[in-house]
Each structure stands twice: as structure tokens, then as C-alpha cells.
Design a protein around this motif. Sequence first.
Motif, mmCIF file in Angstrom:
data_model
loop_
_atom_site.group_PDB
_atom_site.id
_atom_site.type_symbol
_atom_site.label_atom_id
_atom_site.label_comp_id
_atom_site.label_asym_id
_atom_site.label_seq_id
_atom_site.Cartn_x
_atom_site.Cartn_y
_atom_site.Cartn_z
ATOM 1 N N VAL A 1 -3.083 4.547 7.179
ATOM 2 C CA VAL A 1 -3.059 4.257 5.622
ATOM 3 C C VAL A 1 -3.807 2.703 5.456
ATOM 4 C CG1 VAL A 1 -1.197 2.846 4.526
ATOM 5 C CG2 VAL A 1 -0.500 4.640 6.153
ATOM 6 N N MET A 2 -4.450 1.845 6.118
ATOM 7 C CA MET A 2 -4.686 0.933 5.318
ATOM 8 C C MET A 2 -5.781 1.063 5.643
ATOM 9 S SD MET A 2 -2.542 -2.354 5.737
ATOM 10 C CE MET A 2 -4.530 -3.689 5.387
ATOM 11 N N LYS A 3 -6.952 2.058 5.861
ATOM 12 C CA LYS A 3 -8.496 2.289 5.330
ATOM 13 C C LYS A 3 -8.148 3.224 4.376
ATOM 14 C CE LYS A 3 -9.913 1.399 9.968
ATOM 15 N NZ LYS A 3 -10.317 2.447 10.740
ATOM 16 N N LEU A 4 -6.811 3.976 4.196
ATOM 17 C CA LEU A 4 -7.196 5.349 3.290
ATOM 18 C C LEU A 4 -6.450 4.883 1.730
ATOM 19 C CD1 LEU A 4 -6.360 8.132 6.043
ATOM 20 C CD2 LEU A 4 -8.624 7.463 4.011
ATOM 21 N N ALA A 5 -5.154 4.900 1.788
ATOM 22 C CA ALA A 5 -4.186 4.267 1.030
ATOM 23 C C ALA A 5 -4.994 3.078 -0.101
ATOM 24 C CB ALA A 5 -2.767 4.323 1.475
ATOM 25 N N ARG A 6 -4.565 3.614 -1.999
ATOM 26 C CA ARG A 6 -4.727 2.788 -2.351
ATOM 27 C C ARG A 6 -3.503 1.896 -3.083
ATOM 28 N NH1 ARG A 6 -6.548 5.181 -8.003
ATOM 29 N NH2 ARG A 6 -4.551 6.567 -8.554
ATOM 30 N N HIS A 7 -2.680 2.424 -2.544
ATOM 31 C CA HIS A 7 -0.562 2.522 -3.411
ATOM 32 C C HIS A 7 -0.376 2.371 -1.874
ATOM 33 C CE1 HIS A 7 1.934 0.865 -6.191
ATOM 34 N NE2 HIS A 7 2.508 1.786 -5.566
ATOM 35 N N VAL A 8 0.706 1.808 -1.350
ATOM 36 C CA VAL A 8 1.577 1.888 -0.545
ATOM 37 C C VAL A 8 3.270 1.956 -0.729
ATOM 38 C CG1 VAL A 8 3.059 1.126 2.207
ATOM 39 C CG2 VAL A 8 0.176 1.374 1.038
ATOM 40 N N VAL A 9 4.332 2.895 -0.688
ATOM 41 C CA VAL A 9 5.598 2.422 -0.548
ATOM 42 C C VAL A 9 5.760 2.641 0.546
ATOM 43 C CG1 VAL A 9 7.505 4.171 -1.429
ATOM 44 C CG2 VAL A 9 5.233 4.145 -3.487
ATOM 45 N N VAL A 10 6.811 1.875 -0.080
ATOM 46 C CA VAL A 10 8.139 1.111 1.726
ATOM 47 C C VAL A 10 9.604 1.469 1.641
ATOM 48 C CG1 VAL A 10 8.692 -0.032 3.254
ATOM 49 C CG2 VAL A 10 6.361 -0.640 2.458
ATOM 50 N N LEU A 11 9.870 2.869 2.353
ATOM 51 C CA LEU A 11 10.783 2.815 2.273
ATOM 52 C C LEU A 11 11.601 2.721 3.827
ATOM 53 C CD1 LEU A 11 11.437 7.125 1.191
ATOM 54 C CD2 LEU A 11 11.926 5.054 -0.292
ATOM 55 N N ASP A 12 12.737 2.716 3.166
ATOM 56 C CA ASP A 12 13.892 1.670 3.936
ATOM 57 C C ASP A 12 15.451 1.828 3.669
ATOM 58 O OD1 ASP A 12 15.216 0.226 6.299
ATOM 59 O OD2 ASP A 12 15.295 -1.129 5.315
ATOM 60 N N ILE B 1 5.300 4.757 3.736
ATOM 61 C CA ILE B 1 5.717 4.353 4.956
ATOM 62 C C ILE B 1 7.311 3.741 5.122
ATOM 63 C CG2 ILE B 1 3.114 4.009 5.241
ATOM 64 C CD1 ILE B 1 3.857 0.553 5.103
ATOM 65 N N GLY B 2 7.956 3.792 6.466
ATOM 66 C CA GLY B 2 8.955 2.955 7.062
ATOM 67 C C GLY B 2 9.606 3.824 8.116
ATOM 68 N N PRO B 3 10.618 3.082 8.649
ATOM 69 C CA PRO B 3 11.190 3.367 9.667
ATOM 70 C C PRO B 3 11.760 4.765 9.365
ATOM 71 C CG PRO B 3 12.400 1.691 8.840
ATOM 72 C CD PRO B 3 11.220 1.496 7.856
ATOM 73 N N ASN B 4 11.789 5.643 11.253
ATOM 74 C CA ASN B 4 12.502 6.540 11.136
ATOM 75 C C ASN B 4 13.598 6.399 10.854
ATOM 76 O OD1 ASN B 4 10.100 7.649 12.965
ATOM 77 N ND2 ASN B 4 11.092 6.811 14.581
ATOM 78 N N VAL C 1 2.820 11.017 3.782
ATOM 79 C CA VAL C 1 3.630 10.024 5.170
ATOM 80 C C VAL C 1 3.224 9.867 5.880
ATOM 81 C CG1 VAL C 1 6.266 10.272 6.076
ATOM 82 C CG2 VAL C 1 6.083 11.011 4.012
ATOM 83 N N GLU C 2 2.861 8.595 6.803
ATOM 84 C CA GLU C 2 1.867 8.811 7.938
ATOM 85 C C GLU C 2 3.256 7.268 9.008
ATOM 86 O OE1 GLU C 2 0.721 8.714 10.594
ATOM 87 O OE2 GLU C 2 -0.206 10.236 9.808
ATOM 88 N N HIS C 3 2.966 7.614 10.005
ATOM 89 C CA HIS C 3 2.756 6.095 10.338
ATOM 90 C C HIS C 3 2.099 4.933 11.365
ATOM 91 C CE1 HIS C 3 7.366 6.353 11.235
ATOM 92 N NE2 HIS C 3 6.938 8.163 11.565
ATOM 93 N N ASP C 4 0.767 5.899 11.189
ATOM 94 C CA ASP C 4 -0.508 5.031 11.504
ATOM 95 C C ASP C 4 -1.114 3.973 10.401
ATOM 96 O OD1 ASP C 4 -2.424 3.857 12.342
ATOM 97 O OD2 ASP C 4 -3.761 5.856 12.872
ATOM 98 N N VAL C 5 -0.044 2.886 10.564
ATOM 99 C CA VAL C 5 -0.528 2.161 9.687
ATOM 100 C C VAL C 5 -1.917 1.742 9.476
ATOM 101 C CG1 VAL C 5 0.124 -0.697 8.943
ATOM 102 C CG2 VAL C 5 1.720 1.217 9.935
ATOM 103 N N GLU C 6 -2.368 1.548 10.405
ATOM 104 C CA GLU C 6 -4.256 1.327 10.227
ATOM 105 C C GLU C 6 -4.522 2.322 9.354
ATOM 106 O OE1 GLU C 6 -8.148 1.085 13.494
ATOM 107 O OE2 GLU C 6 -5.665 0.999 14.460
ATOM 108 N N GLN D 1 5.116 -6.939 12.485
ATOM 109 C CA GLN D 1 4.094 -8.382 12.509
ATOM 110 C C GLN D 1 2.975 -7.905 11.332
ATOM 111 O OE1 GLN D 1 2.407 -8.215 16.214
ATOM 112 N NE2 GLN D 1 1.600 -6.823 15.911
ATOM 113 N N GLU D 2 2.950 -8.862 10.969
ATOM 114 C CA GLU D 2 2.146 -9.273 9.752
ATOM 115 C C GLU D 2 0.472 -8.217 10.801
ATOM 116 O OE1 GLU D 2 -0.575 -11.748 7.273
ATOM 117 O OE2 GLU D 2 1.457 -12.553 7.577
ATOM 118 N N ILE D 3 0.056 -6.838 9.717
ATOM 119 C CA ILE D 3 -1.559 -6.057 9.807
ATOM 120 C C ILE D 3 -2.035 -7.003 9.270
ATOM 121 C CG2 ILE D 3 -1.938 -4.060 10.143
ATOM 122 C CD1 ILE D 3 0.582 -4.160 11.948
ATOM 123 N N PRO D 4 -3.525 -6.948 9.701
ATOM 124 C CA PRO D 4 -4.816 -7.621 9.381
ATOM 125 C C PRO D 4 -5.311 -6.739 8.324
ATOM 126 C CG PRO D 4 -4.371 -7.860 11.324
ATOM 127 C CD PRO D 4 -3.708 -6.636 11.659
ATOM 128 N N GLY D 5 -5.624 -7.231 6.811
ATOM 129 C CA GLY D 5 -5.697 -6.625 5.870
ATOM 130 C C GLY D 5 -7.099 -6.149 5.549
#
Length: 244
Positions: A203-214, A41-44, A196-201, A240-244
Motif C-alpha cells: 500500500v505504501m508503494k502503490l497508493a496515493r490516498h489511504v482510507v482506514v476503516l475500523d 485498509i483496516g483490521p479484520n 483493499v489490501e493487508h500488505d501495508v508495505e 507500530q509505526e511503519i517507515p515512510g
Amino acid sequence: MSPSAEASSLQIRDVGVSFDGVRALDGVTFSVDAGGVTAVIGPNGAGKTTLLNCVSGLYRHTGDVVLGGASLSGLAPHRRARRGLARTFQTPALVDELPVVDNVMLGAAAMARPEPERRLRERALELIARLGADAVRDQPAGSLSHGDRRRAEIARALLPGPALLLLDEPAAGLDHDEAMGLLTAVLEICGTCVLVEHDVELVMKLARHVVVLDTGRVLAEGPPTLVVRDQKVIDAYLGQEIPG
């Protein structure tokens, strides 16, 4: 036959690429263990699609990409595909004049060994049904909705039985429930995915590991519940912080 765990593991080692002197990726390093979803994930403009293009061989890059313990660097995209790597794109590219089932069968081009057409058609029809596109299997791809085009493209990528699947924004144009259903089915077929996905919700449900690019670099990585609380990630991307 399902790929072994070792065959599905991916290491991205110090991968870099520049365009006209601009560094698009700079020393990107992380590992994808076999099984489950690793989300990027990460910004455009962060370099997410550029990274998939490097891994799949569309872009020449520095550093190394290792799948199942074997380096892919220097290999053309079709040779990487025959090593067990498959991918989809942000905009599905199908042959509009061909029926869905024939589009899916085109995935056989990535197979290391040819199979009889009858077996390929059976496999294509099975994948189409499992991804929820059975009702349109005989329709020309040009007549499909965006969601069904997405299903057809993913089925095509899955036809060769890849060890690892790269998915570039597969939820785009789908509502949340459609995307969850589709990606859950994909994981049942191909157990290891880079998403690669912009829908963080999602990602939170499906991913076991997240890499953030910037700006082409790894900003943070780890379990999703920790990454979304990382202040660097909040400042650079989430806001903002996303609820876990």
C-alpha cells in the motif's frame, strides 16, 4: 478508449449497512479521485469487503455511491458494471472447465455495447499477455496456480475497459514482487483503482490516498505516509509505526 477523469471519480456518501441489527458500515464517506490507487485498509472485520459489496451493488445500503457524477444507488450489480465499475474478489471465481482466454472473454457481459467475438478474443489475449499469463492462456482454469487464477480474474474484470476497478486483496497468495508486478501492470491498463489490501508495505508503494476503516467507520484518511503515523491507526491496526 480510456475513460475520462470525470468518469473515473467515485464518491461514497454516508454509506451504511446492517446485518441482523449489527451495523457493519456506519456513515462511510470519502472520495476517490481519478488516477492512481486509493487503498482501503483496516483490521479484520472492519468492513472493507462489505464496502466493496455495497459499491458494486451486491448489498443494499443506505447513503449514495456516485461514479462519474451519476448515482449508482438502487442499480443492480450488472447495471453498475455497465456504468464503468468492475471488481475482483478475495477468491477468484472462474469456470474451471474453460480455457483462460474464454474465462477472460466472459467479462464482455459487463460491456454496455456488444462487440464482435474476434475483437473480444484479441483484447482478451492482449490483457492476458500484459498481466503475465500468456503461457497459460489455453489451459483450463481449473489447472492454474493461485497466481495465474488471480491474473485471469483481473484480466476478465479489465476486458470491458472499466472506468474504475475495485480490487479485493489481489496480493493474497502472491509474493511481494509478484504482487507489485501484477498491480503495476493493472494500473497501466486501468488508471483508477480502489485497493483493499493487508500488505501495508505494498500500500505504501502503490497508493496515493489511504482510507482506514475500523468497526465500520472511517478512522482516518490521507496520504499513506501520514496515515501510517496516525496514532489512532497504529493503535487500532498497525501496532507500530511503519517507515515512510
